[in-house]
Design a protein around this motif. Structure first.
Motif, short mmCIF file in Angstrom:
data_model
loop_
_atom_site.label_atom_id
_atom_site.label_comp_id
_atom_site.label_asym_id
_atom_site.label_seq_id
_atom_site.Cartn_x
_atom_site.Cartn_y
_atom_site.Cartn_z
N LYS A 13 -4.73 -0.24 -2.82
CA LYS A 13 -3.30 0.01 -3.04
C LYS A 13 -2.87 1.44 -2.71
CE LYS A 13 -0.74 -2.43 -4.85
NZ LYS A 13 0.23 -3.41 -4.31
N LYS A 16 -10.64 3.10 5.96
CA LYS A 16 -10.56 1.94 5.08
C LYS A 16 -9.74 0.86 5.78
CE LYS A 16 -8.41 3.90 1.52
NZ LYS A 16 -7.65 4.06 0.25
N ASN A 71 -3.55 1.86 -8.21
CA ASN A 71 -4.71 2.27 -9.01
C ASN A 71 -6.05 2.05 -8.35
OD1 ASN A 71 -4.58 -0.48 -9.06
ND2 ASN A 71 -4.62 -0.70 -11.29
N ASN A 72 -6.06 1.70 -7.06
CA ASN A 72 -7.35 1.50 -6.41
C ASN A 72 -7.21 1.73 -4.90
OD1 ASN A 72 -6.46 -1.01 -5.18
ND2 ASN A 72 -6.76 -1.95 -7.19
N SER A 73 -8.32 1.64 -4.21
CA SER A 73 -8.36 1.94 -2.78
C SER A 73 -7.53 0.95 -1.96
CB SER A 73 -9.82 1.93 -2.30
OG SER A 73 -9.92 2.28 -0.95
N ASP A 75 -10.82 6.71 -7.31
CA ASP A 75 -10.59 5.28 -7.15
C ASP A 75 -9.97 4.96 -5.80
OD1 ASP A 75 -11.64 4.72 -9.60
OD2 ASP A 75 -9.72 4.58 -10.64
N SER A 76 -9.19 5.89 -5.25
CA SER A 76 -8.56 5.64 -3.95
C SER A 76 -9.54 5.80 -2.80
CB SER A 76 -7.37 6.59 -3.75
OG SER A 76 -7.79 7.90 -3.48
N ILE A 89 -1.10 5.02 -11.57
CA ILE A 89 -1.78 3.89 -12.20
C ILE A 89 -0.77 3.02 -12.94
CG2 ILE A 89 -3.38 3.25 -14.05
CD1 ILE A 89 -5.10 5.64 -13.25
N LYS A 94 -1.79 11.11 -11.32
CA LYS A 94 -2.68 9.95 -11.29
C LYS A 94 -2.24 8.90 -12.31
CE LYS A 94 -7.50 8.56 -12.06
NZ LYS A 94 -8.87 9.01 -12.40
N HIS A 143 0.84 -1.19 0.00
CA HIS A 143 0.00 0.00 0.00
C HIS A 143 0.88 1.25 0.00
CE1 HIS A 143 -4.12 1.55 0.58
NE2 HIS A 143 -3.55 2.56 1.23
N LYS A 151 -12.78 4.63 -3.04
CA LYS A 151 -13.78 3.57 -3.11
C LYS A 151 -13.62 2.62 -1.93
CE LYS A 151 -14.53 3.65 -8.11
NZ LYS A 151 -14.37 2.91 -9.39
N ASP A 152 -14.72 2.08 -1.48
CA ASP A 152 -14.74 1.13 -0.36
C ASP A 152 -14.32 1.76 0.96
OD1 ASP A 152 -15.47 -0.96 -2.16
OD2 ASP A 152 -13.37 -1.18 -2.72
#
Length: 313
Positions: A70, A133, A66-68, A115-116, A61, A57, A37, A118-119
Motif C-alpha cells: 500500500k 517492488k 500500513n504495508n509494502s 513495513d513499506s 497506518i 507513520k 497505492h 518488506k517484500d
C-alpha cells in the motif's frame, strides 16, 4: 490500478503545528479516493525529527497505508539533515550538517518505515537502495538521491546524487525485468528539470542560490538508464511546485510540496491511473473551504497493448 503521489510534507510539530492538521486532512482525502497505492517522494519531516516521522507513520497506518503493498517511501534531504528553522540559522546550518551521522539517520528512517520496505527486491540487506517492488501491474523502483554533506559540493546538504555503486545496482536490477510488460515507475526525491525564477528582488536572489544548492548531480547518466530500461514515469518532489514535464523522452511528475503554504492555497495530490494501454494523471486540489478541483495533468497512450502485465491477462 490507481496510485496517489504526494511529496514534501515537511511535518514539523515543534515549529509549525498547523501543518499536522493539513497533513491529516490530505491523507484522509487520499484514503477516501480508494487508491491502491500511495507514494511519498521524500521530505516527510521538515527537521529530521524522529518523533515527527513516527507521528506520520501513525497517521498513515490509521488510514490503511500500513504495508509494502500500500505504501512506497523514499527519503528526502530534510529527513536526514533537517533545515534552518529561523532566518539566523542559515549561517550555522552547514556546521550542523557536518555533524550529522548520515548512515545513522538513514537507518533510522528505514527502520521507522520498515513495513513499506518488506517484500522489496534489493541487492542485499546492507544496500536497501535501490529497491524494486511489484504492485499489481506496476514495477516500482525506489532510489535514494540524498548524498552526504560536503563543505564545497554540498554545503546545505540539499544537492543530490545517485552514486555509481547504487547506479550499477539499479542497472542490474532493472535488467532482470527488461522482458516484462510491467509499467515502470521510478520514485526519487530530486528533480530533473531547471528551477523556475518566479520572484524578483531578494526572493529572486534566493532562487538563484537554490539553483546551485538543490541540484541532482550526474542526472544525465540516470536519464540514459531510464531510457535504456523503458521507464514510463518518474515521480519526485524537492522543488515546491506541481508540474508534469518530459526530458529525453521520459515523463516526470513533481508532486511539489503537497501541504506546505496551505494558507490561501490548496492541498495537492497527484492521482495516476494505470490502464492496459494508458497512463493518465489528475491533480486534485482541496481548498481551505473544502472545495475540490480536479485537472488532468497528462495522458500517455500506448499504440498497442504493450503493457499487458500478468494482472491484465
Amino acid at each position: 490500478m490507481k496510485l496517489a503521489h504526494i511529496s514534501d510534507l515537511h511535518l514539523n510539530t515543534l515549529f509549525n503545528d498547523s501543518n499536522l492538521l493539513r497533513i491529516k486532512r490530505l491523507i484522509k482525502y487520499i484514503a477516501s479516493k480508494s487508491v491502491d497505492h500511495l507514494v511519498i517522494s521524500g521530505d516527510l519531516a521538515d527537521n529530521a525529527d524522529e518523533s515527527d516521522l513516527l507521528l506520520l507513520k501513525k497517521l498513515l497506518i490509521k488510514e490503511g497505508f500500513n504495508n509494502s503493498a500500500k505504501l512506497t517511501i523514499v527519503p528526502g534531504n530534510h529527513d536526514i539533515f533537517g533545515c534552518p528553522q529561523k532566518p539566523t540559522d542559515i549561517f550555522t546550518f552547514p556546521d550542523r550538517c557536518k555533524e550529522v551521522n548520515y548512515d545513522e539517520k538513514l537507518s533510522m528512517f528505514n527502520q521507522i518505515f520498515s513495513d513499506s520496505f518488506k517484500d522489496t527486491i534489493t541487492f542485499s540487506k546492507e544496500f536497501p537502495y535501490p529497491f524494486i517492488k511489484i504492485v499489481n501491474d506496476i514495477l516500482i523502483v525506489g532510489i535514494n538521491s540524498i548524498t552526504q554533506y560536503s563543505k564545497y559540493k554540498n554545503p546545505f546538504a540539499s544537492n543530490g546524487e545517485v552514486k555509481l555503486h547504487q547506479f550499477n545496482i539499479l542497472n542490474e536490477l532493472l535488467q532482470k525485468y527488461n522482458d516484462k510488460d510491467y509499467f515502470k515507475v521510478v520514485v526519487i526525491h530530486h528533480h530533473f528539470n531547471k528551477i523556475k525564477n518566479t520572484k524578483r528582488s531578494i526572493a529572486g536572489i534566493w532562487q538563484n542560490i537554490e539553483k546551485q544548492t538543490m541540484k541532482l548531480k550526474k542526472k544525465k547518466r540516470l536519464l540514459s538508464l531510464f531510457n535504456k530500461h523503458n521507464v514510463d514515469i518518474v515521480l519526485h518532489g524537492h522543488i515546491h511546485y506541481n508540474e508534469f514535464y518530459e526530458r529525453k523522452g521520459i515523463s516526470f511528475l513533481n508532486a511539489g510540496a503537497s501541504t506546505v503554504g496551505y494558507s490561501g492555497r490548496s492541498l495537492r495530490v497527484n492521482i495516476l491511473y494505470f490502464e492496459p494501454n494508458e497512463i493518465k494523471s489528475e491533480l486534485h486540489k482541496i481548498t481551505e473551504s473544502g472545495e475540490i478541483k480536479v485537472e488532468e495533468l497528462f495522458r500517455k497512450v500506448y499504440k498497442s497493448n504493450t503493457k499487458l502485465s500478468p494482472n491484465f491477462i
